[in-house]
Design an enzyme around this catalytic site. Structure first.
Site, PDB file in Angstrom:
ATOM      1  N   ASN A  58       0.870  -1.181   0.000  1.00  0.00           N
ATOM      2  CA  ASN A  58       0.000   0.000   0.000  1.00  0.00           C
ATOM      3  C   ASN A  58       0.904   1.227   0.000  1.00  0.00           C
ATOM      4  OD1 ASN A  58      -1.796   2.063   0.506  1.00  0.00           O
ATOM      5  ND2 ASN A  58      -2.274   1.415   2.607  1.00  0.00           N
ATOM      6  N   LYS A  85       0.028   4.242  -0.200  1.00  0.00           N
ATOM      7  CA  LYS A  85      -0.644   5.430   0.397  1.00  0.00           C
ATOM      8  C   LYS A  85      -0.434   6.639  -0.523  1.00  0.00           C
ATOM      9  CE  LYS A  85       0.194   3.398   4.852  1.00  0.00           C
ATOM     10  NZ  LYS A  85       0.185   3.551   6.296  1.00  0.00           N
ATOM     11  N   HIS A 133      -9.457   0.906   5.083  1.00  0.00           N
ATOM     12  CA  HIS A 133      -8.171   1.117   5.758  1.00  0.00           C
ATOM     13  C   HIS A 133      -8.401   2.034   6.961  1.00  0.00           C
ATOM     14  CE1 HIS A 133      -4.065   2.361   6.577  1.00  0.00           C
ATOM     15  NE2 HIS A 133      -3.672   1.326   5.863  1.00  0.00           N
ATOM     16  N   GLU A 182      -6.781   4.413   8.132  1.00  0.00           N
ATOM     17  CA  GLU A 182      -6.569   5.848   7.889  1.00  0.00           C
ATOM     18  C   GLU A 182      -7.836   6.480   7.318  1.00  0.00           C
ATOM     19  OE1 GLU A 182      -2.917   5.549   5.636  1.00  0.00           O
ATOM     20  OE2 GLU A 182      -1.863   4.954   7.456  1.00  0.00           O
ATOM     21  N   GLU A 220      -5.173  -5.187  10.690  1.00  0.00           N
ATOM     22  CA  GLU A 220      -4.138  -4.173  10.873  1.00  0.00           C
ATOM     23  C   GLU A 220      -4.394  -3.414  12.170  1.00  0.00           C
ATOM     24  OE1 GLU A 220      -2.276  -2.954   6.880  1.00  0.00           O
ATOM     25  OE2 GLU A 220      -4.052  -1.732   7.158  1.00  0.00           O
ATOM     26  N   GLY A 245       2.700   2.034  10.658  1.00  0.00           N
ATOM     27  CA  GLY A 245       3.672   3.113  10.502  1.00  0.00           C
ATOM     28  C   GLY A 245       4.427   3.475  11.772  1.00  0.00           C
ATOM     29  N   SER A 305       3.578  -2.401  10.221  1.00  0.00           N
ATOM     30  CA  SER A 305       5.027  -2.449  10.431  1.00  0.00           C
ATOM     31  C   SER A 305       5.657  -3.790  10.045  1.00  0.00           C
ATOM     32  CB  SER A 305       5.370  -2.070  11.880  1.00  0.00           C
ATOM     33  OG  SER A 305       4.998  -0.714  12.131  1.00  0.00           O
TER      34      SER A 305
HETATM   35  C1  PEP Z   1      -0.689   0.032   6.065  1.00  0.00           C
HETATM   36  O1  PEP Z   1      -0.824   1.235   5.936  1.00  0.00           O
HETATM   37  O2  PEP Z   1      -1.546  -0.719   5.609  1.00  0.00           O
HETATM   38  C2  PEP Z   1       0.508  -0.454   6.760  1.00  0.00           C
HETATM   39  C3  PEP Z   1       0.483  -1.677   7.177  1.00  0.00           C
HETATM   40  O3  PEP Z   1       1.546   0.435   6.933  1.00  0.00           O
HETATM   41  P1  PEP Z   1       3.023   0.100   7.540  1.00  0.00           P
HETATM   42  O4  PEP Z   1       3.462  -1.196   6.930  1.00  0.00           O
HETATM   43  O5  PEP Z   1       3.860   1.248   7.099  1.00  0.00           O
HETATM   44  O6  PEP Z   1       2.863   0.000   9.012  1.00  0.00           O
END
Ligand code: PEP
Length: 249
Positions: A11, A13, A97, A99, A167, A173, A212
């Site tokens: 992803n 973003k 997601h 976010e 997630e 992040g 992460s």
């Molecule tokens: C995500 O935004 O779906 C995600 C898992 O981000 P990160 O791997 O940077 O934590």
């Protein structure tokens, strides 16, 4: 999606310009030299979907959107429909997601409508769920995620390919990850909720872990029971980070 074959999805973003497609070309070359043992997908910003789809044409790399509207068309300035993503060359789309749930107040009901729109357009939705730190600290992680699964998955997903991504919001992040036992506990709860909601027909859909995932923790995470792949943010931007995650699957 076959559960035995893991799905590693990136992803991007709101990152990536035309020049970033060099990373995709590099990933493609590596996967042509040594094929992946898993499915590989990248979800760039909407502006790059068409160019990325052209860049990966004929390779194993799939392209997805990061969000779609629930409607097929209309007066929704700035909106992108599932059909538009499909038309641009996408085969998947992320919906729900955290976010978007947090920043745009997206509800489970809206996420389910988006997933249904994705299926209607012939895209495989990746439906995201996950608890906040406050909810985990209150001992409510499993309950919250279970509710999200029960309410964000329309029956329509059974018509095609789909995945759920667990997630934890606090792991995205941040460099923090749950323990492997915590990941297993939630993934088992997600599977049970999927079967309760959709029946055994959903048993083959993979449950991705996201939050992460990096080259140095991917192998352990991907070996956890019921982890059917990964949704990767930051570490999907560079082929040199994303490739070792793919190789760990
Ligand atoms: C995500 O935004 O779906 C995600 C898992 O981000 P990160 O791997 O940077 O934590």
């Amino acid at each position: 999606m076959k559960q035995s074959v893991k799905l590693i999805a990136g992803n991007w973003k709101m990152n990536g310009l035309g020049a970033s497609l060099d990373e995709v070309a590099s990933l493609r070359r590596s996967l042509e030299e040594q094929p992946a043992a898993c499915r590989v997908a990248l979800c760039p910003p909407a502006t790059l979907v068409e160019r990325m789809a052209a860049a990966v044409k004929g390779s194993v790399i799939e392209v997805g959107g990061q969000d779609c509207r629930a409607e097929t068309h209309g007066a929704f300035t700035g909106g992108v429909s599932a059909g538009m993503l499909k038309d641009a060359g996408a085969t998947l789309v992320i919906v729900g997601h955290s976010e978007r749930r947090q920043e745009f107040g997206e509800s489970d009901r809206l996420v389910a409508a988006k997933a249904e729109a994705a299926v209607g357009a012939g895209l495989a939705p990746i439906v995201c769920v996950g608890e906040t730190l406050e909810q985990r600290e209150a001992g409510r992680a499993v309950e919250v995620v279970r509710d999200q699964v029960m309410n964000s998955l329309p029956r329509a997903v059974l018509a095609g390919d789909f995945a759920v991504a667990y997630e934890p919001v606090w792991a995205i992040g941040t460099g923090l990850t749950p323990t492997l036992d915590q990941i297993e506990e939630v993934h088992r709860a997600v599977r049970a909720a999927m079967i309760e909601r959709l029946g055994l027909g959903s048993a083959a859909a993979p449950i991705l872990y996201g939050g992460s995932v990096k080259p140095d923790n991917a192998r352990d995470i991907l070996a956890v029971p019921e982890v059917g792949g990964a949704l990767v943010g930051g570490a999907s931007l560079k082929a040199s980070d994303f490739l070792p995650i793919i190789r760990a699957a």
